[in-house]
Design a protein around this motif. Structure first.
Motif, PDB file in Angstrom:
ATOM      1  N   VAL A 175      -5.520   5.865   1.605  1.00 24.64           N
ATOM      2  CA  VAL A 175      -4.659   4.550   1.385  1.00 24.64           C
ATOM      3  C   VAL A 175      -4.403   3.604   0.193  1.00 24.64           C
ATOM      4  O   VAL A 175      -6.490   3.595  -0.060  1.00 24.64           O
ATOM      5  CB  VAL A 175      -5.033   3.613   2.586  1.00 24.64           C
ATOM      6  CG1 VAL A 175      -4.401   2.863   2.697  1.00 24.64           C
ATOM      7  CG2 VAL A 175      -5.310   4.521   3.743  1.00 24.64           C
ATOM      8  N   ALA A 176      -3.988   3.884  -0.713  1.00 28.01           N
ATOM      9  CA  ALA A 176      -3.796   2.940  -1.675  1.00 28.01           C
ATOM     10  C   ALA A 176      -3.468   1.304  -2.106  1.00 28.01           C
ATOM     11  O   ALA A 176      -2.653   1.229  -1.512  1.00 28.01           O
ATOM     12  CB  ALA A 176      -3.859   3.889  -3.000  1.00 28.01           C
ATOM     13  N   SER A 177      -4.325   0.835  -2.644  1.00 29.84           N
ATOM     14  CA  SER A 177      -4.030  -0.882  -3.181  1.00 29.84           C
ATOM     15  C   SER A 177      -3.458  -0.702  -4.331  1.00 29.84           C
ATOM     16  O   SER A 177      -3.209  -1.639  -4.354  1.00 29.84           O
ATOM     17  CB  SER A 177      -5.096  -1.488  -2.623  1.00 29.84           C
ATOM     18  OG  SER A 177      -6.628  -1.280  -3.082  1.00 29.84           O
ATOM     19  N   ALA A 178      -3.875   0.176  -4.974  1.00 26.76           N
ATOM     20  CA  ALA A 178      -3.038   0.300  -6.310  1.00 26.76           C
ATOM     21  C   ALA A 178      -3.373   1.297  -6.541  1.00 26.76           C
ATOM     22  O   ALA A 178      -4.129   2.382  -6.028  1.00 26.76           O
ATOM     23  CB  ALA A 178      -4.209  -0.489  -7.463  1.00 26.76           C
ATOM     24  N   PRO A 179      -2.681   2.042  -8.348  1.00 26.96           N
ATOM     25  CA  PRO A 179      -2.881   3.679  -8.121  1.00 26.96           C
ATOM     26  C   PRO A 179      -4.033   4.285  -8.751  1.00 26.96           C
ATOM     27  O   PRO A 179      -4.960   5.325  -8.695  1.00 26.96           O
ATOM     28  CB  PRO A 179      -1.884   3.600  -9.903  1.00 26.96           C
ATOM     29  CG  PRO A 179      -2.143   2.042  -9.855  1.00 26.96           C
ATOM     30  CD  PRO A 179      -1.666   1.475  -8.649  1.00 26.96           C
ATOM     31  N   PRO A 190       0.702  -1.142  -0.448  1.00 30.18           N
ATOM     32  CA  PRO A 190       0.212  -0.091   0.423  1.00 30.18           C
ATOM     33  C   PRO A 190       0.681   1.243   0.513  1.00 30.18           C
ATOM     34  O   PRO A 190       1.816   1.276   0.344  1.00 30.18           O
ATOM     35  CB  PRO A 190      -0.483   0.154   1.488  1.00 30.18           C
ATOM     36  CG  PRO A 190      -0.249  -1.012   2.262  1.00 30.18           C
ATOM     37  CD  PRO A 190       0.723  -1.929   1.836  1.00 30.18           C
ATOM     38  N   VAL A 191       0.177   2.229  -0.544  1.00 26.61           N
ATOM     39  CA  VAL A 191       0.525   3.577  -0.480  1.00 26.61           C
ATOM     40  C   VAL A 191       0.078   4.617   0.421  1.00 26.61           C
ATOM     41  O   VAL A 191      -1.163   4.219   0.093  1.00 26.61           O
ATOM     42  CB  VAL A 191       1.121   3.856  -2.247  1.00 26.61           C
ATOM     43  CG1 VAL A 191       1.429   5.939  -2.465  1.00 26.61           C
ATOM     44  CG2 VAL A 191       2.301   3.043  -2.694  1.00 26.61           C
ATOM     45  N   SER A 196       1.557  10.879  -7.794  1.00 27.38           N
ATOM     46  CA  SER A 196       3.440  10.622  -7.068  1.00 27.38           C
ATOM     47  C   SER A 196       3.067   9.439  -7.063  1.00 27.38           C
ATOM     48  O   SER A 196       3.630   8.441  -6.454  1.00 27.38           O
ATOM     49  CB  SER A 196       2.902  11.052  -5.600  1.00 27.38           C
ATOM     50  OG  SER A 196       1.954  10.781  -5.388  1.00 27.38           O
ATOM     51  N   MET A 197       2.188   7.748  -7.341  1.00 28.12           N
ATOM     52  CA  MET A 197       1.755   6.899  -6.864  1.00 28.12           C
ATOM     53  C   MET A 197       2.198   5.831  -8.742  1.00 28.12           C
ATOM     54  O   MET A 197       1.694   6.370  -9.420  1.00 28.12           O
ATOM     55  CB  MET A 197       0.197   6.299  -6.911  1.00 28.12           C
ATOM     56  CG  MET A 197      -0.617   6.890  -5.735  1.00 28.12           C
ATOM     57  SD  MET A 197      -2.016   6.170  -5.190  1.00 28.12           S
ATOM     58  CE  MET A 197      -1.887   6.517  -3.439  1.00 28.12           C
ATOM     59  N   MET A 227      -0.159   3.770  10.425  1.00 27.15           N
ATOM     60  CA  MET A 227       1.047   4.692   9.701  1.00 27.15           C
ATOM     61  C   MET A 227       0.574   6.058  10.373  1.00 27.15           C
ATOM     62  O   MET A 227       0.056   6.621  10.613  1.00 27.15           O
ATOM     63  CB  MET A 227       1.015   4.293   8.423  1.00 27.15           C
ATOM     64  CG  MET A 227       2.049   5.171   7.771  1.00 27.15           C
ATOM     65  SD  MET A 227       3.714   5.136   7.312  1.00 27.15           S
ATOM     66  CE  MET A 227       3.115   3.310   6.410  1.00 27.15           C
ATOM     67  N   ALA A 228       1.809   6.621  10.620  1.00 26.05           N
ATOM     68  CA  ALA A 228       1.932   7.641  11.394  1.00 26.05           C
ATOM     69  C   ALA A 228       2.775   8.600  10.207  1.00 26.05           C
ATOM     70  O   ALA A 228       3.642   8.151  10.007  1.00 26.05           O
ATOM     71  CB  ALA A 228       2.525   7.821  12.506  1.00 26.05           C
ATOM     72  N   VAL A 229       2.345   9.747  10.517  1.00 24.33           N
ATOM     73  CA  VAL A 229       2.814  10.644   8.711  1.00 24.33           C
ATOM     74  C   VAL A 229       2.694  11.876   9.833  1.00 24.33           C
ATOM     75  O   VAL A 229       2.284  12.575  10.517  1.00 24.33           O
ATOM     76  CB  VAL A 229       1.316  10.781   7.907  1.00 24.33           C
ATOM     77  CG1 VAL A 229       1.711  12.093   6.767  1.00 24.33           C
ATOM     78  CG2 VAL A 229       0.525   9.707   7.215  1.00 24.33           C
TER      79      VAL A 229
END
Length: 570
Positions: free
Chosen positions: A457-461, A415-416, A517-518, A443-445
């Motif tokens: 939260v992306a599982s694909a672009p 993930p991204v 950006s992905m 996730m800490a951003v």
């Protein structure tokens, strides 16, 4: 998105050769002159001065291999001479033979094997004057495929030879032939308007190389660096050469380029120019640099920057090093530093480095930029205080089911995570974040300022979903958002690739989304010409397909939404 196929060219890399040799010979029957003191010689591959053992002259009848050359001139030679033995490093000969066998060497690269030989060390050679020139050597040399001979006089006149002897005898004398005198090419600089000024002026030199004569000029440059090492070094690394305010400064010999650009540097460090000077080979061209014309706004001044860099609103040091285009300066334990000669006529950007590797969430950025903008009132020492901002944290929390579901659906590098901020009009836009720190349940951003945020939260672009929304207040240091499980069923999409009505197996498919950006997803079609994208949530679906000798590019979002299938006909 376009994928470009680049047909391979040929890159020929010529490596600098390092030859290590030792010449053993019996003591000569006749006594030799006592050895001279060690001399300094220019090392071609390192660009620095290095001590070399003195060489000895002897009669040609002595055992061993000797080299000699004749200097042709209009008066008795009164200068110095150097000889360099050039060697081919191990492996280059095999490479050259293979390139020659494939006939690629005729297109690019060296025309002969000896061209791969390079001088590692220059040795001082004896030179004897004659009525019209002189003689270099005889000087003892090791067997080598190539030799270079350089002689020069104080005014920059030089002689040189690039000598390939062919078959080498074990003993005897190699004659490099007759070397003709070359008058130096250069410039003679006169400063106008620099008298009675405090501090020294200097000049920075840029070569203006003629592409048609670049090879010859580059071959001469190492030889000319032996004649005038300081000038040769300045040409290589761009360092300024000091100028005399009361007399002309002669910069010679220069490579026989078509011209040079001169940048006059004031004592404060400010540069004026460039001044273009056309060169004429064999001539030292006079040029006058007018201080008033090159610095119409004045020479300006420099100040000393006395500063302190702190961490956030604390009294702790915020860095370990400050760097800028002119150098770097350490920061002490209290965050203090002093930087002299900072230009007072323009802004300068400084980079503060913390140099810390912290476990978990870092306290602040590892590097931060500060701009120093001087004013007319600034004189002498200027005090500044810089503060490196502390991080705030937006923490994405996920329960066990959501984490497992996300892990099951993604293919690396996914993930991204993408940080988004809402503006005053209520519109979301992606904003950069310096840190994404994985934690046990999410996730800490990192954030640097207050605002309204969420995380995609992306599982694909082309498949992402947002977290909940959180407001980061001015006094907040950490705020949580939550990511809910994805719907159990969602719209799925496939790509079907055909050519002349038949499925294309093994076709390359690359697919992106609306966030550039992905990283794109890529895959190959199966035996039926199909490739499954899975769930698609993006309303933008740029695609590139390559197969059956053809390419296709387009957007598949509408087809995915309408039928769940993107038909690609190559």
């Amino acid at each position: 998105m376009r994928l470009k196929r680049v047909l391979g060219g040929m890159l020929v890399v010529v490596l600098v050769g390092v030859g290590l040799w030792m010449l053993l010979r019996p003591e000569p029957a006749s006594p030799l002159a006592p050895p001279s003191a060690p001399v300094s010689t220019w090392v071609e591959d390192a660009g620095v001065l290095e001590a070399a053992h003195p060489v000895e002259a002897a009669a040609a009848s002595d055992a061993g291999l000797w080299l000699t050359a004749t200097l042709e001139g209009a008066h008795p030679f009164a200068g110095e001479a150097r000889v360099g033995a050039a060697f081919i490093i191990e492996g280059d000969e095999g490479w050259w033979e293979e390139e020659k066998r494939q006939k690629a060497i005729s297109l690019v690269g060296p025309s002969s094997l000896e061209d791969l030989a390079n001088v590692r060390e220059w040795m001082t050679a004896p030179a004897t004057a004659s009525s019209q020139g002189g003689v270099v050597g005889p000087v003892a040399v090791p067997p080598a495929p190539r030799y270079q001979v350089v002689a020069f006089e104080p005014d920059g006149t030089f002689w040189w030879a690039d000598f390939v002897p062919g078959a080498l005898p074990k003993t005897g004398t190699l004659n490099a032939g007759v070397l003709r005198a070359n008058r130096p090419t250069g410039v003679s600089i006169r400063l106008d308007g620099a008298r009675n000024m405090e501090g020294a002026f200097s000049v920075r030199i840029e070569r203006d190389v003629d592409p048609h004569d670049a090879e010859r000029a580059s071959a001469l440059q190492p030889m000319l660096a032996l004649v005038n090492p300081d000038l040769g070094w300045a040409l290589v690394n761009g360092s300024p050469v000091p100028l005399s305010p009361d007399a002309d400064t002669r910069l010679a010999p220069l490579p026989p380029d078509r011209g040079v650009r001169l940048w006059l540097r004031a004592p404060s460090g400010r540069e004026g120019g460039p001044v273009e000077v056309r060169l004429r080979e064999g001539t030292v061209t006079p040029v006058t640099l007018d201080v008033a014309r090159l610095f119409p706004e004045g020479l300006s001044r420099a100040v000393t920057l006395r500063g302190r860099v702190l961490l956030g609103n604390t009294s702790r040091s915020g860095g370990r090093m400050v760097s800028w285009p002119g150098g770097e300066e350490p920061v002490d334990a209290d965050g203090r530093f002093t930087i002299p000669d900072v230009p007072a006529w323009r802004a300068t950007r400084f980079n503060v480095y913390r140099g810390l590797k912290e476990e978990g969430r870092p306290a602040a950025p590892s590097m931060w930029d500060f701009d120093f903008t001087p004013t007319e009132e600034m004189r002498g020492v200027v005090d500044v205080e810089w503060r490196v901002p502390l991080y705030r944290w937006l923490v994405v929390r996920m329960d066990g089911f959501t984490r497992a579901q996300l892990k099951e659906r993604v293919v690396p590098p996914y993930p991204v995570y993408l940080l988004e901020r809402r503006d005053a009009q209520g519109l979301w836009s992606a904003v950069p974040s310096r840190e994404f720190v994985p934690e046990e349940d999410g996730m800490a951003v990192s954030l640097l300022e207050p605002g309204t945020y969420r995380v995609q939260v992306a599982s694909a672009p082309y498949a992402s979903r947002p977290s909940s929304v959180a407001q980061m207040g001015a006094d907040d240091t950490s705020v949580d958002v939550r990511l809910s499980p994805a719907p159990s069923a969602g719209a799925s999409c496939e790509v079907h690739v055909t050519h002349q009505g038949r499925p294309v197996a093994g076709a390359l498919v690359m697919v992106g989304g609306k966030y550039r950006s992905m990283p794109p997803m890529r895959g190959e079609t199966d035996s039926a010409g199909h490739w499954r994208l899975g769930a698609v949530t993006s309303d933008v679906l740029p695609m590139f397909v390559q197969g059956a000798g053809n390419e296709w590019e387009g957007d598949g979002a509408e087809a995915c939404l309408r039928s769940g299938v993107v038909e690609v006909r190559l």
